[in-house]
Structure formats: structure tokens, C-alpha cells
Design an enzyme around this catalytic site. Structure first.
Site, mmCIF file in Angstrom:
data_model
loop_
_atom_site.group_PDB
_atom_site.id
_atom_site.type_symbol
_atom_site.label_atom_id
_atom_site.label_comp_id
_atom_site.label_asym_id
_atom_site.label_seq_id
_atom_site.Cartn_x
_atom_site.Cartn_y
_atom_site.Cartn_z
ATOM 1 N N HIS A 567 1.165 -0.935 0.194
ATOM 2 C CA HIS A 567 -0.159 -0.027 -0.062
ATOM 3 C C HIS A 567 0.520 1.569 0.000
ATOM 4 O O HIS A 567 0.845 1.997 -0.880
ATOM 5 C CB HIS A 567 -1.081 -0.087 1.100
ATOM 6 C CG HIS A 567 -2.353 -0.217 0.754
ATOM 7 N ND1 HIS A 567 -3.178 -1.496 1.431
ATOM 8 C CD2 HIS A 567 -2.906 -0.107 -0.376
ATOM 9 C CE1 HIS A 567 -4.097 -1.329 1.094
ATOM 10 N NE2 HIS A 567 -4.219 -1.292 0.359
ATOM 11 N N GLU A 803 -0.791 -12.238 -20.601
ATOM 12 C CA GLU A 803 0.308 -12.045 -19.615
ATOM 13 C C GLU A 803 0.392 -13.615 -19.462
ATOM 14 O O GLU A 803 0.838 -13.676 -18.453
ATOM 15 C CB GLU A 803 -0.553 -11.587 -18.737
ATOM 16 C CG GLU A 803 -2.012 -12.238 -17.939
ATOM 17 C CD GLU A 803 -3.209 -11.488 -17.533
ATOM 18 O OE1 GLU A 803 -2.270 -10.443 -16.931
ATOM 19 O OE2 GLU A 803 -3.556 -11.541 -16.925
ATOM 20 N N ASP A 827 2.643 -9.556 -15.616
ATOM 21 C CA ASP A 827 2.233 -10.987 -15.298
ATOM 22 C C ASP A 827 3.241 -12.025 -16.445
ATOM 23 O O ASP A 827 4.435 -12.962 -15.650
ATOM 24 C CB ASP A 827 0.993 -12.056 -15.444
ATOM 25 C CG ASP A 827 0.927 -11.836 -14.351
ATOM 26 O OD1 ASP A 827 1.032 -11.701 -13.381
ATOM 27 O OD2 ASP A 827 -0.806 -11.338 -13.873
ATOM 28 N N CYS A 874 -0.957 -3.379 -22.000
ATOM 29 C CA CYS A 874 -1.077 -2.683 -20.562
ATOM 30 C C CYS A 874 -0.611 -2.221 -18.757
ATOM 31 O O CYS A 874 -0.843 -2.385 -17.841
ATOM 32 C CB CYS A 874 -2.761 -3.015 -19.974
ATOM 33 S SG CYS A 874 -3.144 -4.811 -19.610
HETATM 34 C C1 PEP Z 1 -0.026 -7.168 -15.978
HETATM 35 O O1 PEP Z 1 0.086 -8.320 -15.467
HETATM 36 O O2 PEP Z 1 0.474 -6.854 -16.508
HETATM 37 C C2 PEP Z 1 -1.133 -6.090 -15.662
HETATM 38 C C3 PEP Z 1 -1.405 -5.572 -16.452
HETATM 39 O O3 PEP Z 1 -2.178 -7.415 -15.102
HETATM 40 P P1 PEP Z 1 -2.378 -6.830 -13.119
HETATM 41 O O4 PEP Z 1 -0.995 -6.374 -13.142
HETATM 42 O O5 PEP Z 1 -3.773 -6.253 -12.651
HETATM 43 O O6 PEP Z 1 -1.798 -8.652 -12.662
HETATM 44 MG MG MG Z 2 -1.962 -9.392 -14.480
#
Ligand code: PEP
Ligand code: MG
Length: 941
Positions: A567, A803, A827, A874
């Protein structure tokens, strides 16, 4: 008091062996619902590890730590065996107490036992007992009153008094003495020497002691500097007098009266006149690092080690009540109440005293059969002051330059026990109320995530499990701070050992709350920060520290522990404060005031840099600020490379409420809505209408820009509290994302309906998380097709996250059906490199610029483009200024980053040429490691 009645005692038993006794006790405990099946094995195992003979004819068999989860409620069953059972090395047990207690209670019980059993004729009395009541009464004998210890709240400094009578009246008030007791105090006055006076009364009530120092006057021709006033019963106060006599004998008692605060005087009196931490040649000083202090098992091993020598060995807990006990008696040892971090001073006399001391020091340092952590995990003293470039994990980008402020851990002083449980309970409840008021104030000043976290802290404070745990301990005679800290410590330890890194990092929240309440209970101020701006260095910085900190003063954050998804790290990013985590204990040895450069982009802390480095860093920082400002000015302009390629730049959101702010910051849409956070924010599964409203909220902020919504990515590291699932050994490799939805299809069905219904004619892109296999994609797609056939939202695409390496490797197949891919580099990197994304120690390895990850991205883009589909990124890599040209060169169409980074990402794209980025990407794919790619990317594109 002991959790037992006379029904729990069986008198005049005959048992063949200690094993038979243990089996009988464990079955009895099980039969009466104190423990579950299996506890017997735990008790026998504990006995095999170290005998549980306490001394004075008493044995206390109990389960191992590993089997404490089998304890249903705390209780004791007792067997009285007048003939005795050979328990340990010729020692006979006449009373065998089978204990069922969970971790904290266990230690408290032992301490209580040790106090109660301190009478010399105990073995004989136990053996001869006729009735259960006799044993019960023995165990419940009024223990030495904790009020007859040097308690700082019974010490009154510079009591205004000009005569002995005034001083005695003041003492009588402190002791809550009756008129008759006051009279006794006045009649029993004795000059002990060096200005110390003793005044005693006898009571049948609760015994008490008070120490009053004075500004100085004379009585009977002698100076009056301090008065020890006692409401005594029996010999309970003997220890106080012996300790004071130690000071008198060394001629140092007068010095004590010059101390001007109660705590200092209390500590000095407890410690005795010998300087603490300065052992003489027949002494050694060792710090106990066992997780639960010196409880029965490590204690037994220590006693065993001591008994191997002829020397007389005394041991004193310098952080306890400071009296010497025989190190060869387990009962005495336990009575010292040794907790983790306490210092033991051993004094040995006899021919082999040197060897004995060396051995005791070694066995304690080795952990007495337990795995021991470093003393204060991140103890400054154990590290030399580090210099130069220190490496950590970057939790928030940017450069901070300034003096360090190294926050030393706060130590709370408190008594372990209290005799007035009702008052203690009131004290605890008031502290909770006050802490809640502070949190409510802070929450009123905070916004967004900070406010949510403070809300979560307030919930934690009201957690009935935690409160009940504390009150239970308080009812057993434990003081409010000791009970609270024990409950917090075990809750945080449990949390930290969670396999789930997100949950494990919440341990900091628990400790943070714990500290705040402790500060109130112990009337201890949490440290003051410097006046001038500084880089804050601490073992761990709690979320409440961050929301309460003065952002004008804190230039950057550095923590020895922590993880990038804690956090605190999330908040630092939200506040745009450069931050480094997982730096290791060495940073606690840095000196406050030392100049440093914190680089949140490279994950480094440069300590005491030379002039040249400093001025270069200042230049870079200045340039970064200028760029940030320019970028902000241009935020609404598209991100087009120098050779005319346009990259879409979207925002990653976890909270629907941030959508408007993201659009105002230049986002061209939402590239990733992590919908699971909305699910996690509710105490039960949100109804379809609730979900529709939440999504509509985002659509209305978007004003026609696209929304890429990821379906529920719960499970694994993001569990839903209302959907309990079996514990998994590897949550990141477990039932999460689409896998979880396949087990509960109605969940996904409701979410898809809500998304499609909320969209109206707005552009909606839906994607499934964690797709690893074709069947998972088909499951989601078929469901989507069925619902869409029903709702027929006009502008919808269906895609998937890439991912998991298998999704990238099979991207060609997926690209035939999916409308788009969004690459989750967080991921994808962790699965490709087998490096836990939350583990700060693996920060260097978990680099998405690793050629292996880039290769998977390249395959994904190629497969998508071959089918005319678009690809976004992303994951966090998209916001990395060095990674951006490589990703562009690999051909991505869109990038989605946290809202604060959008202007900078757009500005960075405008500096780049796509042609050069393609060349760079080609070379990056051939590179040997992420470091090599970073060097290539560092060259001007
Ligand atoms: C990722 O795995 O890059 C992703 C955007 O998803 P999260 O970070 O929510 O697992
Ligand atoms: Mg992810």
C-alpha cells in the site's frame, strides 16, 4: 488466573510413564473440546524435543507450535500423581498440567505458572495434597503483585513536599492507603541511607509500592531525597528492597534521585547498579532472538546447556525486572519473562565458568533449537554505515536529492502485567477510541486511495477478533499494551507469512495500526521529523505514515523492507514521490543528515555523492521537472512520433472514481479497468444493478472515448473475502482470473451483462485475464456471444490479456477469434522469468525488457497484425521511458499506464522516430539480457 476448575483436576492417579500421562491428558482435552484430534502427537513430539518438566514436581506437557491450530479453546487439565512419574533426568513430577493454548496465551500461562510456583515447599505440598481444591488453591495463590515491581506509573518525580509528613500523605494517596495504613506509614519510617527512606504499612488488600523523589529537605537530621512507600503483604516486596540495597551497597543510590523522569528511574532501579551492557570478565551479555522469547522449549535447552557445567550460573533479564535467577532452573528462567530482543546477562562462578559462558552465548545465538531471525530484523548496529551506490526496488519513479532522515524504530516501554483488569480494559478501549478519532481526522483530510486505506485501518481497529483477543489477555492479567502488542504481532506475523504477496504486504498495515495504539497506550510520541525537506529512510513506512506525512517536506522514501505492490508503494506513486523499497537492513545504518540521491527510475540510492555526481543529478532532476511541466502542458495533444506514427495512450484504473481525473490528465480512454478492485471493495458480491452503475460512472467520464474493461481477475493474489477458496501453495499459479470464473460461470455472466448493459452505444472493449489455454478463451467467448446476442451493444470488441507465456506462444490461434490483445507485462514477466513480481529481492531479474519477454511480445504483435487485430500493453513496462521505444519498435498500437504517467509517456513518444525504434527492437531481441537491452535503449533513439 488459570482457565480451569476443580473438575479439571484428577487426584491420586497412578500412571506407568510420562507417555501414559501425556496420552491421558491429551485425550481428556480432546474429549472436552479443548483440542482437536492430532494434538496428542504434538504433545508427544514437544516432549521428545525437550522435556516439559518445570521444576518443583510440576510438568507442563503441551503441543508443539505446529499443532497449535488444533487448539479450540484455552484450558488446562491436571493429573495429581502422588507416587510421582520420572519425567526428566531423575526429576519426578507429582502434578502434570496438560495445556491447550494458542501461541500468545501459552507464554502468558507459563509466566503465570512460574510466578505462582515460586514457593520453595511446593513439590512436597503438591505431593501431599488430598483434594482437587488443594491443588486449585495452590495454583490460584495470589501471585506476587505486579504492583510490587518498579513501575514507572508508580514513580513520582520531584514530589512537592517540604516535610516528611507532607511526603507521607502524598505517598498514602498514591498507594490508595486507608487512614489506618497512613498511620502505619507514619510510624514505620526508616532511613536506608544516601537520602533514601522506607515507609511501610501492612495490608490484606492489594499490595502496592510507590517511589517519590523530592526536591530535598531534612528529616531527623538526614537528607530526604526519595521515599519508597509500601503497602506490603508477606514477603512480596522483598525483591524491591534487595534491588534498592544493590544501589545502596555500591554507594550509587543518591545518583538515582537526580534522574528527572519516571521511566529512566524505573529502568535504572530494575537494571541494578551494574552498568547494563557492560559485562565483567565472569559475565556475558546475549540478546534473545527467538520469535516467542524464552518459552519452555528453548528455555529447557538453555537449562540443559547450563547444567552441563559445574559453575554456578546466574542470569538476569536486563530488559525485565532485573533480578538474578539460577540459569539451571527452567521455572526461574521462565519467570524472567524474556521476550524477543531482551538482553540476558549471565554471571558464572566456578572452575569452568569461562567455557560455560561461551557455550551459553553460542546456544542462544544459534536459536536454542529454533530458527531465529536477526534481532531487530533491520538493526542498524549490525551493519557498517554503507556508502556509495545502494540498490533496491523502485516503487515510485523520479529523482529526489536531499539529506536523509533515518527514522530509528520506536521502543515502547510498558509493564507486562496489570492487576486491575477492569481499569486496563477501560484504558484499552479509550486508546482505541482515540486512535479511531486520529484516523477519522486523517481520513477527512485525505483523498482517493489514501482515504480508502485509512477507512480500512479504521475497520481493522474495530475488528472484533482482534479486540476480543486483547480483552481475553487483559482478563488474564496481561497489561493493555502487552496484550495489544501480542495480538498485533501475531496477526501481523500470520499475515506476513501468507503465500499471497498482496495479503502479506498488508502486515505493514496491521503493524502500523498497532504502533499508533501503542503510542497512545504508552504515552510515547512517535518520532518528530526534521524541519527541512528530507529523504525519509525507515524499516518500513506504513500507509498511515504516508497519508499523514507533510508532502512538502518529504522528498523521497526509502524502506529497508516492503515490496513494490505494498500500500505504501501504491500511495507513493499516487503522490508522485520517488520511492525505493526492499533496500535491506543496511540503510538503517545510514546517518541522518547525509546527503543522498534517490533515483526511483533506476532503483538506486547514491549516498554521499561527490560534487560532480551531485551536480549531474541536479541537472537531471531539473530537466525531469521541466519535461514534466512541458509534458503536462501538451497532455491533450496526441502521442505522434517524429515520423508520424500515432500511439494511443490510455489510463489504467483500479477505481471507477478516477476516470474523470485520468481524462483531464490527457488519457485517450481507459486502457485497463481492473474490475476486480470494485468487487474487492464490497463486502459481498455486488448485484448487477450496482455493477451497471459503477461502469456507467466510467462511461460518463469518458465522453465517448473507449473503455477496455478486464473481467474479474480475482483469486490467487487478489482473493474475494466473501468467496472463500482453499489455500493454494502457489497462488500466482493457482485458480485466478478466467479459471476462477469457469468455476463460477454465473459471476462472469452477471459481469458481462452489466458491462454490455452499461455501455449503451459507447465503445466498450472487454478482455479476459489470465487466458492460458484455448478452452478458457472459448468458454469466455461463447458466454459473451450468447449475452451479446441478447443485448446487442453496438460498439463492442472482445479480446484477451496476453500475460501467460502460453497465450503469447499460441497467439496465432487466439488472434483468429480475439478482436484485440492487451499485453500484461507484469505477469508475463513473472511467468516467463519465474520471478515473483512482489518479491523485492528479485527486482533486478523481473525486468520486462528481458529479451525472452520481448520475444513473446513480438510474437503476439506479429500474430495479431497478421489477422488485422490491434495490440496494447497495459503492464507497468509501458510507463518505463527506456522500454517505450522498444515496445513501439515491436509494433504495439496502444499503451495504457497509470494516470499520472500519461503526459510523460505522450511526451516521450513525441521524441521518438518509429524507424529508429524498429532498429532498436531488432537489436533488443538479439541481446543477451535485460541489462544489455537497457544499455541499447539508453542510446539516443
Ligand atoms: C499485468 O499483469 O501486466 C497486468 C496489467 O495485470 P495485473 O497487474 O492487474 O495483474
Ligand atoms: Mg496480470
Amino acid at each position: 488466573m488459570f482457565p480451569m476448575t476443580t473438575q479439571d483436576i484428577k487426584m491420586n492417579q497412578t500412571l506407568a510413564s510420562k507417555q501414559a500421562a501425556i496420552v491421558a491428558l491429551s485425550r481428556w482435552l480432546e474429549q472436552d473440546g479443548y483440542v482437536k484430534a492430532g494434538y496428542e502427537a504434538g504433545m508427544l513430539e514437544r516432549e521428545a524435543q525437550a522435556a516439559t518438566y518445570l521444576g518443583q514436581g510440576i510438568a507442563i506437557p503441551h503441543g508443539t507450535r505446529e499443532c497449535r491450530h488444533l487448539v479450540q479453546k484455552t484450558g488446562i487439565k491436571a493429573l495429581h500423581v502422588p507416587e510421582g512419574i520420572d519425567w526428566d533426568d531423575g526429576e519426578k513430577a507429582y502434578l502434570i498440567l496438560g495445556i491447550a493454548a494458542s501461541s500468545g496465551e501459552h507464554l502468558a500461562l507459563l509466566r503465570q505458572l512460574a510466578r505462582v510456583l515460586s514457593r520453595d515447599d511446593l513439590a512436597e505440598t503438591v505431593r501431599k495434597a488430598q483434594h482437587g481444591e488443594d491443588i486449585f488453591n495452590l495454583l490460584h495463590e495470589y501471585p506476587v503483585s505486579p504492583l510490587l515491581a518498579w513501575h514507572s506509573d508508580a514513580i513520582y518525580i520531584q514530589q512537592p513536599a517540604a516535610t516528611m509528613d507532607e511526603l507521607l500523605h502524598a505517598a498514602a494517596r498514591r498507594l490508595q492507603a486507608s487512614a489506618q495504613e497512613l498511620e502505619q506509614l507514619q510510624n514505620n519510617i526508616l532511613h536506608l541511607g544516601q537520602g533514601w527512606w522506607l515507609s511501610e504499612s501492612v495490608t490484606t488488600d492489594i499490595p502496592r509500592a510507590a517511589v517519590l523523589t523530592t526536591t530535598g529537605f531534612e528529616y531527623r537530621g538526614q537528607p530526604v531525597r526519595a521515599l519508597l512507600a509500601l503497602k506490603a503483604r508477606g514477603r512480596d516486596h522483598k525483591k524491591l528492597l534487595v534491588q534498592l540495597a544493590d544501589w545502596l551497597v555500591t554507594g550509587k543510590a543518591a545518583e538515582l534521585t537526580t534522574l528527572n523522569n519516571a521511566q529512566a528511574l524505573q529502568q535504572a532501579l530494575s537494571r541494578g547498579p551494574r552498568p547494563s551492557g557492560e559485562p565483567t570478565s565472569n559475565q556475558c551479555l546475549v540478546t534473545v532472538r527467538n520469535h516467542q522469547g524464552l518459552h519452555a522449549r528453548p528455555g529447557a535447552l538453555l537449562v540443559q546447556a547450563a547444567k552441563a557445567f559445574d559453575a554456578d550460573i546466574l542470569v538476569r533479564n536486563l530488559d525485565g525486572d532485573g533480578h538474578d535467577v539460577n540459569a539451571k532452573s527452567l521455572m526461574k528462567l521462565i519467570s524472567l519473562g524474556v521476550r524477543p530482543g531482551h538482553r540476558l546477562l549471565f554471571t558464572a562462578t566456578g572452575p569452568d565458568s569461562g567455557a560455560a559462558l561461551a557455550r551459553l552465548q553460542a546456544v542462544i545465538n544459534e536459536g536454542l533449537g529454533e530458527l531465529v531471525a536477526p534481532l531487530v530484523p533491520i538493526a542498524a548496529a549490525s551493519h557498517p554505515e554503507p556508502v556509495g551506490l545502494l540498490k533496491g526496488a523502485s516503487a515510485s519513479p523520479g529523482i529526489a536529492i536531499g539529506p536523509l532522515y533515518v527514522e530509528a524504530p520506536v521502543h515502547f516501554d510498558y509493564a507486562d502485567v496489570a492487576c486491575d483488569a477492569v481499569a486496563e480494559q477501560r484504558r484499552f478501549e479509550q486508546a482505541l477510541q482515540l486512535a479511531d478519532c486520529h484516523l477519522a481526522d486523517a481520513a477527512a483530510r485525505a483523498q482517493g486511495q489514501a482515504q480508502e486505506i485509512l477507512g480500512m485501518h479504521r475497520e481493522l481497529l474495530k475488528d472484533p477478533g482482534l479486540t476480543e483477543n486483547v480483552l481475553q489477555r487483559v482478563r488474564q492479567g496481561v497489561s493493555a499494551p502487552a496484550a495489544w502488542w501480542a495480538a498485533i504481532d501475531s496477526a501481523a506475523t500470520r499475515q506476513a507469512s501468507s503465500d499471497n504477496s498482496t495479503l502479506a504486504e498488508r502486515a505493514a498495515d496491521i503493524r502500523d495500526i498497532g504502533r499508533q495504539v501503542m503510542a497512545i497506550l504508552c504515552n510515547t510520541a512517535l518520532p518528530d521529523t526534521p524541519e527541512a525537506p528530507y529523504i525519509w529512510v525507515a524499516e518500513d513506512i506504513g500507509p498511515s505514515d504516508i497519508v499523514n506525512m507533510d508532502t512538502a517536506k518529504v522528498l523521497g522514501l526509502v524502506t529497508a523492507g516492503g515490496g513494490v505492490s505494498s500500500h505504501s508503494a501504491i500511495l507513493a506513486r499516487a503522490l508522485d514521490i520517488p520511492a525505493l523499497v526492499a533496500m535491506g537492513g543496511k540503510v538503517m545504518a545510514l546517518k541522518t543528515g547525509t546527503c543522498a540521491i534517490l533515483n526511483g527510475d533506476t532503483g538506486t540510492l547514491h549516498v554521499d555523492p561527490g560534487e560532480a555526481v551531485l551536480s549531474r543529478a541536479l541537472e537531471v532532476q531539473l530537466r525531469e521537472r521541466e519535461l514534466a511541466w512541458q509534458a503536462w502542458e501538451q497532455r491533450m495533444q496526441p502521442a505522434i512520433t517524429t515520423d508520424g506514427y500515432r500511439l494511443e495512450v490510455g489510463a489504467n484504473l483500479g477505481d471507477a472514481g478516477q476516470a474523470a481525473e485520468a481524462m483531464a490528465g490527457g488519457a485517450e480512454g481507459v486502457g485497463l479497468l481492473r474490475t476486480e478492485f470494485a468487487f474487492m471493495g464490497h463486502s459481498q458480491l455486488p448485484a448487477i444493478q450496482q455493477q451497471i452503475e459503477e461502469y456507467q460512472h466510467v462511461f460518463s467520464a469518458l465522453g465517448g472515448r473507449p473503455l477496455v474493461a478486464r473481467t474479474l481477475d480475482a483469486g490467487g493474489d487478489k482473493p474475494l473475502s466473501y468467496w472463500l477458496r482453499p489455500k493454494e501453495d502457489n497462488p500466482f499459479l493457482g485458480v485466478r482470473g478466467i479459471r476462477l470464473c469457469m468455476q463460477q460461470p454465473e459471476l462472469l455472466e452477471t459481469q458481462l451483462r452489466a458491462l454490455l448493459a452499461a455501455a449503451g452505444d459507447q465503445p466498450l472493449r472487454i478482455m479476459f485475464p489470465m487466458v492460458a489455454d484455448w478452452s478458457e478463451w472459448r468458454f469466455g467467448k461463447e458466454m459473451f456471444d450468447r449475452i451479446q446476442a441478447d443485448i446487442q451493444a453496438p460498439d463492442v470488441q472482445l479480446g484477451m490479456m496476453v500475460e501467460v507465456p502460453s497465450a503469447a506462444l499460441n497467439a496465432r490461434q487466439f488472434a483468429r477469434e480475439a478482436d484485440f490483445f492487451s499485453i500484461g507485462t507484469n505477469d508475463l514477466t513473472q511467468y516467463t522469468l519465474a520471478a515473483d513480481r512482489g518479491n523485492g529481492e528479485l527486482a533486478a531479474l523481473s525486468d520486462g525488457l528481458h529479451p525472452a519477454v520481448l520475444r513473446l511480445i513480438a510474437m503476439t504483435v506479429e500474430a495479431a497484425h497478421a489477422e488485422g487485430k490491434w495490440v496494447g500493453v497495459c503492464g507497468e513496462l509501458g510507463a518505463d521511458p527506456q522500454a517505450l521505444p522498444v515496445l513501439l519498435g515491436l509494433g504495439i498500437d496502444e499503451v495504457s499506464v497509470s494516470p499520472k504517467r500519461i503526459p510523460l509517456v505522450k511526451a516521450r513518444v513525441r521524441e521518438l522516430s518509429l524507424a529508429k525504434c524498429k532498429q532498436l527492437a531488432g537489436r533488443a531481441l538479439e541481446a543477451s539480457c535485460a541489462g544489455a537491452v537497457r544499455i541499447l535503449a539508453g542510446e539516443k533513439q
